[in-house]
Design a protein around this motif. Structure first.
Motif, PDB file in Angstrom:
ATOM      1  N   ALA A 192       0.829  -1.210   0.000  1.00 13.06           N
ATOM      2  CA  ALA A 192       0.000   0.000   0.000  1.00 13.06           C
ATOM      3  C   ALA A 192       0.860   1.255   0.000  1.00 13.06           C
ATOM      4  O   ALA A 192       0.622   2.195  -0.773  1.00 13.06           O
ATOM      5  N   VAL A 193       1.865   1.294   0.850  1.00  8.68           N
ATOM      6  CA  VAL A 193       2.737   2.474   0.921  1.00  8.68           C
ATOM      7  C   VAL A 193       3.776   2.438  -0.202  1.00  8.68           C
ATOM      8  O   VAL A 193       3.927   3.409  -0.951  1.00  8.68           O
ATOM      9  N   GLY A 194       4.472   1.306  -0.322  1.00 10.18           N
ATOM     10  CA  GLY A 194       5.590   1.226  -1.261  1.00 10.18           C
ATOM     11  C   GLY A 194       5.199   1.495  -2.700  1.00 10.18           C
ATOM     12  O   GLY A 194       5.941   2.145  -3.447  1.00 10.18           O
ATOM     13  N   SER A 195       4.028   1.036  -3.097  1.00 11.42           N
ATOM     14  CA  SER A 195       3.593   1.228  -4.488  1.00 11.42           C
ATOM     15  C   SER A 195       3.378   2.711  -4.791  1.00 11.42           C
ATOM     16  O   SER A 195       3.634   3.165  -5.911  1.00 11.42           O
ATOM     17  N   VAL A 196       2.935   3.471  -3.796  1.00 14.27           N
ATOM     18  CA  VAL A 196       2.739   4.914  -3.999  1.00 14.27           C
ATOM     19  C   VAL A 196       4.088   5.640  -3.971  1.00 14.27           C
ATOM     20  O   VAL A 196       4.337   6.539  -4.774  1.00 14.27           O
ATOM     21  N   VAL A 197       4.959   5.217  -3.059  1.00 15.24           N
ATOM     22  CA  VAL A 197       6.298   5.824  -2.985  1.00 15.24           C
ATOM     23  C   VAL A 197       6.976   5.779  -4.357  1.00 15.24           C
ATOM     24  O   VAL A 197       7.453   6.800  -4.874  1.00 15.24           O
ATOM     25  N   GLY A 198       7.007   4.593  -4.948  1.00 15.15           N
ATOM     26  CA  GLY A 198       7.714   4.434  -6.217  1.00 15.15           C
ATOM     27  C   GLY A 198       7.098   5.256  -7.336  1.00 15.15           C
ATOM     28  O   GLY A 198       7.816   5.877  -8.132  1.00 15.15           O
ATOM     29  N   GLN A 199       5.779   5.295  -7.376  1.00 13.84           N
ATOM     30  CA  GLN A 199       5.116   6.053  -8.454  1.00 13.84           C
ATOM     31  C   GLN A 199       5.303   7.562  -8.270  1.00 13.84           C
ATOM     32  O   GLN A 199       5.506   8.291  -9.258  1.00 13.84           O
ATOM     33  N   LEU A 200       5.230   8.048  -7.034  1.00 16.93           N
ATOM     34  CA  LEU A 200       5.461   9.486  -6.808  1.00 16.93           C
ATOM     35  C   LEU A 200       6.889   9.846  -7.208  1.00 16.93           C
ATOM     36  O   LEU A 200       7.132  10.888  -7.837  1.00 16.93           O
ATOM     37  N   ALA A 201       7.837   8.980  -6.848  1.00 21.56           N
ATOM     38  CA  ALA A 201       9.237   9.267  -7.184  1.00 21.56           C
ATOM     39  C   ALA A 201       9.467   9.229  -8.692  1.00 21.56           C
ATOM     40  O   ALA A 201      10.240  10.024  -9.233  1.00 21.56           O
ATOM     41  N   VAL A 218      13.918   1.886  -7.723  1.00 21.27           N
ATOM     42  CA  VAL A 218      14.154   0.456  -7.574  1.00 21.27           C
ATOM     43  C   VAL A 218      13.309  -0.042  -6.405  1.00 21.27           C
ATOM     44  O   VAL A 218      13.392   0.499  -5.297  1.00 21.27           O
ATOM     45  N   GLY A 219      12.501  -1.052  -6.656  1.00 23.13           N
ATOM     46  CA  GLY A 219      11.723  -1.669  -5.586  1.00 23.13           C
ATOM     47  C   GLY A 219      12.424  -2.908  -5.058  1.00 23.13           C
ATOM     48  O   GLY A 219      13.277  -3.499  -5.728  1.00 23.13           O
ATOM     49  N   ILE A 220      12.081  -3.277  -3.839  1.00 20.47           N
ATOM     50  CA  ILE A 220      12.472  -4.578  -3.287  1.00 20.47           C
ATOM     51  C   ILE A 220      11.172  -5.231  -2.832  1.00 20.47           C
ATOM     52  O   ILE A 220      10.381  -4.616  -2.097  1.00 20.47           O
ATOM     53  N   ALA A 221      10.925  -6.453  -3.311  1.00 18.17           N
ATOM     54  CA  ALA A 221       9.653  -7.110  -2.983  1.00 18.17           C
ATOM     55  C   ALA A 221       9.859  -8.618  -2.949  1.00 18.17           C
ATOM     56  O   ALA A 221      10.872  -9.141  -3.439  1.00 18.17           O
ATOM     57  N   GLY A 222       8.867  -9.310  -2.376  1.00 18.35           N
ATOM     58  CA  GLY A 222       8.969 -10.756  -2.199  1.00 18.35           C
ATOM     59  C   GLY A 222       8.253 -11.516  -3.307  1.00 18.35           C
ATOM     60  O   GLY A 222       7.021 -11.618  -3.304  1.00 18.35           O
ATOM     61  N   GLY A 223       9.001 -12.018  -4.259  1.00 16.37           N
ATOM     62  CA  GLY A 223       8.417 -12.887  -5.285  1.00 16.37           C
ATOM     63  C   GLY A 223       8.346 -12.240  -6.654  1.00 16.37           C
ATOM     64  O   GLY A 223       8.304 -11.015  -6.805  1.00 16.37           O
ATOM     65  N   GLU A 224       8.323 -13.115  -7.663  1.00 10.07           N
ATOM     66  CA  GLU A 224       8.333 -12.672  -9.059  1.00 10.07           C
ATOM     67  C   GLU A 224       7.072 -11.882  -9.419  1.00 10.07           C
ATOM     68  O   GLU A 224       7.126 -10.881 -10.124  1.00 10.07           O
ATOM     69  N   LYS A 225       5.936 -12.351  -8.895  1.00 11.36           N
ATOM     70  CA  LYS A 225       4.666 -11.682  -9.232  1.00 11.36           C
ATOM     71  C   LYS A 225       4.683 -10.221  -8.768  1.00 11.36           C
ATOM     72  O   LYS A 225       4.301  -9.308  -9.502  1.00 11.36           O
ATOM     73  N   LYS A 226       5.158 -10.005  -7.552  1.00 14.28           N
ATOM     74  CA  LYS A 226       5.186  -8.640  -7.016  1.00 14.28           C
ATOM     75  C   LYS A 226       6.193  -7.782  -7.783  1.00 14.28           C
ATOM     76  O   LYS A 226       5.925  -6.611  -8.073  1.00 14.28           O
ATOM     77  N   CYS A 227       7.355  -8.377  -8.094  1.00 12.30           N
ATOM     78  CA  CYS A 227       8.359  -7.605  -8.830  1.00 12.30           C
ATOM     79  C   CYS A 227       7.870  -7.251 -10.239  1.00 12.30           C
ATOM     80  O   CYS A 227       8.051  -6.123 -10.696  1.00 12.30           O
ATOM     81  N   SER A 228       7.229  -8.208 -10.898  1.00 15.09           N
ATOM     82  CA  SER A 228       6.692  -7.907 -12.239  1.00 15.09           C
ATOM     83  C   SER A 228       5.644  -6.816 -12.155  1.00 15.09           C
ATOM     84  O   SER A 228       5.589  -5.917 -13.004  1.00 15.09           O
ATOM     85  N   TYR A 229       4.803  -6.883 -11.128  1.00 15.76           N
ATOM     86  CA  TYR A 229       3.740  -5.876 -10.967  1.00 15.76           C
ATOM     87  C   TYR A 229       4.330  -4.465 -10.861  1.00 15.76           C
ATOM     88  O   TYR A 229       3.884  -3.544 -11.554  1.00 15.76           O
ATOM     89  N   VAL A 230       5.345  -4.283 -10.007  1.00 21.41           N
ATOM     90  CA  VAL A 230       5.835  -2.916  -9.818  1.00 21.41           C
ATOM     91  C   VAL A 230       6.584  -2.395 -11.045  1.00 21.41           C
ATOM     92  O   VAL A 230       6.541  -1.195 -11.328  1.00 21.41           O
ATOM     93  N   VAL A 231       7.221  -3.286 -11.791  1.00 23.04           N
ATOM     94  CA  VAL A 231       7.939  -2.837 -12.994  1.00 23.04           C
ATOM     95  C   VAL A 231       6.956  -2.666 -14.162  1.00 23.04           C
ATOM     96  O   VAL A 231       6.898  -1.604 -14.801  1.00 23.04           O
ATOM     97  N   ASP A 232       6.174  -3.711 -14.427  1.00 16.59           N
ATOM     98  CA  ASP A 232       5.337  -3.704 -15.644  1.00 16.59           C
ATOM     99  C   ASP A 232       4.083  -2.824 -15.497  1.00 16.59           C
ATOM    100  O   ASP A 232       3.670  -2.165 -16.443  1.00 16.59           O
ATOM    101  N   GLN A 233       3.469  -2.854 -14.312  1.00 18.40           N
ATOM    102  CA  GLN A 233       2.215  -2.109 -14.130  1.00 18.40           C
ATOM    103  C   GLN A 233       2.448  -0.701 -13.558  1.00 18.40           C
ATOM    104  O   GLN A 233       1.745   0.238 -13.921  1.00 18.40           O
ATOM    105  N   LEU A 234       3.400  -0.586 -12.632  1.00 13.06           N
ATOM    106  CA  LEU A 234       3.577   0.709 -11.949  1.00 13.06           C
ATOM    107  C   LEU A 234       4.708   1.541 -12.527  1.00 13.06           C
ATOM    108  O   LEU A 234       4.845   2.710 -12.164  1.00 13.06           O
ATOM    109  N   GLY A 235       5.550   0.946 -13.379  1.00 13.17           N
ATOM    110  CA  GLY A 235       6.580   1.732 -14.069  1.00 13.17           C
ATOM    111  C   GLY A 235       7.876   1.918 -13.307  1.00 13.17           C
ATOM    112  O   GLY A 235       8.686   2.787 -13.659  1.00 13.17           O
ATOM    113  N   PHE A 236       8.116   1.114 -12.235  1.00 14.03           N
ATOM    114  CA  PHE A 236       9.423   1.187 -11.574  1.00 14.03           C
ATOM    115  C   PHE A 236      10.504   0.785 -12.595  1.00 14.03           C
ATOM    116  O   PHE A 236      10.244   0.010 -13.514  1.00 14.03           O
ATOM    117  N   ASP A 237      11.732   1.252 -12.367  1.00 11.46           N
ATOM    118  CA  ASP A 237      12.809   0.915 -13.294  1.00 11.46           C
ATOM    119  C   ASP A 237      13.307  -0.506 -13.095  1.00 11.46           C
ATOM    120  O   ASP A 237      13.769  -1.150 -14.042  1.00 11.46           O
TER     121      ASP A 237
END
Ligand SMILES: NC(=O)c1ccc[n+]([C@@H]2O[C@H](COP(=O)([O-])OP(=O)(O)OC[C@H]3O[C@@H](n4cnc5c(N)ncnc54)[C@H](OP(=O)(O)O)[C@@H]3O)[C@@H](O)[C@H]2O)c1
Length: 354
Positions: free
Chosen positions: A176-185, A193-212
């Motif tokens: 909830a917090v981390g996903s907003v942090v990355g998008q605001l930045a 750069v995000g750090i998350a647990g598992g491939e699904k979460k990592c794909s989500y933040v890169v592919d859906q939220l636009g993290f690098d």
């Protein structure tokens, strides 16, 4: 009226419910939270005629589950008093007013409050926040346009004061917090750069939220693996760190800090169920002359109006995305909360109550 007093309330009909349910703290957890720490109770429905001046009766539609609740279940010294045994579990709720003796609230208003793990409740009107459920879905006001969103906004804008071109790392990145942090930045122009647990979460933040980039700490469990991945994802080092997790995840980021790095210490969830792990790289705080600021978002109420206005506009325009994991029914809340503390959720964890 306190939630704990509800059993003494006389009964008049104001909703279709004849009874309502709540969950109380039955026992304090020792280590991991378990279903035995909670007890479901059925109470007579609440009434309109017993409302005191200034009070509002609310039918809750969503309950927010948040990591801070684990701290309140314990008696350990903290920034806030512990949750009392046999009282309704504390928590933020979003719902609709069914009766009001407060001039600023009418029947049918959509509101966010702190009515706890309960299907309905009575609260002072001045503790409620009116929300526009026609503009955005009601649930959003517990997440991206609620406390977690403001937490991200405060850390990024006020503590880290993120600037274009800087590298920002955020842990619990898909939450909830981390996903907003990355998008605001990203909107500011950072490398994120995000750090998350598992491939699904990592794909989500890169592919859906636009993290690098995103580092999967569960697939890279040794210190060397985690450090290698983080250094590859943040080749110029870390200028800004938004820390949500603690333990080995925090330690790896400390090892990659740049000179004069800033750290917003928001949470240390890895230690909430157990003793925190010692940090090996705390010396980097000194050698990199880092600035570390711990913070509690509810101590900064002055920023909430601006933050909520900006977050709502970004969500409405589609620039800020969010995901919700929604458990169905109050009885599902304990398992959903236990799951939150072990990473079962993607995005904001909610419980749909009606
Ligand atoms: N300071 C404040 O005012 C404030 C306000 C709100 C929240 N917070 C803190 O911010 C952090 C995130 O909160 P949130 O509401 O956004 O929760 P969240 O990220 O939506 O959910 C919690 C996430 O934490 C990660 N996690 C859980 N147990 C873990 C463990 N043992 N080790 C590593 N990671 C673990 C999991 O993600 P992975 O699967 O990716 O590990 C899990 O999905 C928490 O530490 C919370 O206490 C602080």
């Amino acid at each position: 009226m306190k939630i704990a007093d509800l059993t003494n309330t006389a009964v008049n009909t104001v909703t279709t419910l004849k009874t309502f349910q709540r969950i109380v703290l039955a026992a304090r957890p020792k280590g991991r939270v378990s279903p035995e720490n909670f007890r479901m109770e059925t109470l007579p429905q609440l009434i309109s005629s017993d409302l005191a001046a200034g009070e509002v009766l609310v039918r809750n539609h969503y309950l927010s589950l948040d990591p801070y609740m684990r701290g309140r279940m314990s008696t350990a010294k903290s920034y806030s008093a512990p949750q009392e045994l046999d009282h309704t579990m504390l928590g933020a709720t979003a719902g609709v007013v069914v009766a009001s003796r407060h001039a600023e609230f009418s029947v049918g208003d959509s509101v966010v409050g702190h009515l706890g793990w309960a299907e309905m409740g009575v609260t002072q009107g001045n503790l409620l926040r009116q929300v526009d459920a026609a503009r955005l879905p009601l649930s959003v006001y517990l997440g991206v346009v609620g406390m977690p969103g403001v937490t991200a906004w405060y850390g990024v804008n006020r503590i880290l004061q993120a600037q274009a071109g800087q590298t920002l790392v955020v842990s619990a990145a898909s939450g909830a917090v981390g996903s907003v942090v990355g998008q605001l930045a990203k909107l500011i122009g950072c490398r994120v750069v995000g750090i998350a647990g598992g491939e699904k979460k990592c794909s989500y933040v890169v592919d859906q939220l636009g993290f690098d980039a995103c580092v999967d700490y569960k697939a890279n469990q040794t210190e060397a693996e985690l450090l290698d991945c983080l250094r590859a994802a943040a080749p110029d080092g870390i200028d800004l760190l938004f820390e949500n997790v603690g333990s080995s995840v925090f330690d790896a980021s400390l090892a990659c800090l740049n000179p004069y790095a800033k750290i917003a210490l928001c949470g240390m969830i890895a230690g909430y169920n157990s003793a925190s792990q010692p940090l090996k790289h705390a010396n980097k705080l000194l050698t990199m002359r880092a600035m570390l600021q711990g913070f509690i978002v509810t101590e900064h109420m002055d920023v909430w109006p601006q933050a909520l206005t900006e977050l709502a506009a970004l969500v409405a325009s589609g620039q800020l995305k969010y995901h919700e994991t929604i458990a169905q029914g109050l009885a599902a809340a304990p398992d959903a909360f236990i799951g939150l503390l072990s990473g079962q959720n993607l995005g904001k964890q909610l419980v749909k109550l009606s």
